[in-house]
Scaffold this active site. Structure first.
Site, PDB file in Angstrom:
ATOM      1  CG  ASP A   1       0.514  -5.097  11.484  1.00 19.09           C
ATOM      2  OD1 ASP A   1       0.907  -6.243  11.747  1.00 19.09           O
ATOM      3  OD2 ASP A   1       1.130  -4.312  10.721  1.00 19.09           O
TER       4      ASP A   1
ATOM      5  CG  ASP B   1       7.860  -4.394  10.979  1.00 20.33           C
ATOM      6  OD1 ASP B   1       8.016  -3.165  10.865  1.00 20.33           O
ATOM      7  OD2 ASP B   1       8.743  -5.210  10.681  1.00 20.33           O
TER       8      ASP B   1
ATOM      9  CG  ASP C   1       1.678  -2.426   7.098  1.00 21.03           C
ATOM     10  OD1 ASP C   1       1.411  -3.152   8.087  1.00 21.03           O
ATOM     11  OD2 ASP C   1       2.647  -2.633   6.342  1.00 21.03           O
TER      12      ASP C   1
END
Length: 341
Positions: free
Chosen positions: A15, A17, A213
């Site tokens: 991923d 950001d 995240d």
């Protein structure tokens, strides 16, 4: 299992950001961690739900931050959305695009015809984030969908992280059309499978690992795709989010940042930890140190070991919020470091 976490995988799906970078800066340790992945010959794929930029622009941004990246290492939800339509429509079919020119280009590249108005009689609608989307664009899409057009959303993220905070994302615009049409779109981006499946296929991976995240997109997408995942704590996800996560949002591994890829497999894995004991009784998790003065006591990694032990004790017997308390000063310090009151 022996070796590092990375040793057990032939591709890592990253991923962006909150995982690789935060706003305009690399996440802690990201550059050295990704460089080591490349040095070991493991495939890297940058996987993003952002449908507003072409893959080359994403790669250019990563290179500007000091990473090595090429366009063919980037998988976007715009690519996945266009591919999802191309599987269902004949060559040349008209697709009404609600989104950026980058999304329209992906549609055209796959042999479909991008249009912007319902008067062009589109047979499908593809919807991705663009800051320029307005009422008129939604109105055109509404008419097409109500007339029976196939509807694909590049992603359903309700919010978009920015340096100013969380702003309305593509999912908020999707919600407006859902309310106006009574229809449900096919979703291409995380947590649905199309985006991750394309990334795995492009890497020709047999043992991929998803790293992210966010539990609701990155980790959920990995669970739905049947691949293991590593949750990093450099973005929006917190230790409490991990502990309280329902079954469909649980990672196999937890680390502070991408450097966790190079820690021993058994260290990052959710499971019993040699430095910690957890007692479950009457809806309470009681954490205690296995010894009075463990060598790693007081470090962030030591505290993360406590989190992995807590998850390993709670997940088999419960789900959702649970009270966590400490039995000694060492565990009190660890819970403080993890953000538990």
């Amino acid at each position: 299992m022996t070796g590092t976490l990375l040793d057990h995988h032939d591709a890592v799906l990253l991923d962006l950001d909150g995982t690789v970078y935060r706003g305009g800066q690399l996440a802690p340790g990201a550059d050295e961690a990704i460089e080591e992945v490349r040095r070991k010959g493991v495939q890297v794929r940058y996987v993003t739900n952002n449908a507003s930029k072409p893959a080359q622009a994403v790669a250019d941004h990563l290179n500007a931050l000091g990473l090595q990246a090429t366009a063919d290492e980037v998988s976007t939800s715009a690519q996945a959305g266009a591919a999802l339509l191309a599987e269902q429509l004949p060559t040349g079919a008209k697709v009404l695009v609600v989104g950026s020119e980058a999304l329209a280009a992906e549609v055209e590249q796959l042999g479909l015809t991008p249009v912007r108005e319902n008067a062009d009689e589109p047979v499908a609608v593809v919807q991705g984030h663009s800051p320029d989307t307005g009422w008129w664009n939604l109105a055109e899409a509404c008419l097409a969908i109500r007339a029976g057009a196939t509807w694909v959303a590049c992603n359903a993220d309700a919010t978009l992280p920015t340096e100013r905070g969380e702003l309305p994302g593509n999912g908020s615009m999707v919600a407006a059309l859902r309310a106006a049409t009574g229809q449900e779109p096919q979703v291409a981006g995380k947590p649905e499978r199309p985006l991750l499946d394309r990334a795995v296929s492009s890497a020709r991976a047999g043992r991929p690992l998803m790293v992210g995240d966010r539990l609701d997109t990155d980790i959920s997408g990995a669970v739905r795709s049947g691949m293991p995942s590593l949750m990093v704590l450099t973005g929006v996800g917190t230790p409490a989010d991990a502990l309280f996560a329902p079954v469909e949002l649980r990672p196999e591994h937890i680390a502070d940042d991408l450097r966790g890829l190079h820690l021993p497999h058994e260290v990052t894995a959710v499971g019993d930890q040699p430095d910690w004991k957890v007692r479950v009784a009457d809806g309470v998790l009681e954490l205690s140190a296995a010894s009075d003065r463990p060598e790693s006591s007081g470090t962030r990694e030591h505290a993360l070991g406590a989190l992995r032990a807590l998850c390993a004790a709670w997940w088999p017997v419960g789900s959702g919020q649970v009270t966590v308390r400490s039995a000694d000063s060492t565990s009190t310090d660890a819970l403080r470091r993890l953000g538990f009151a």
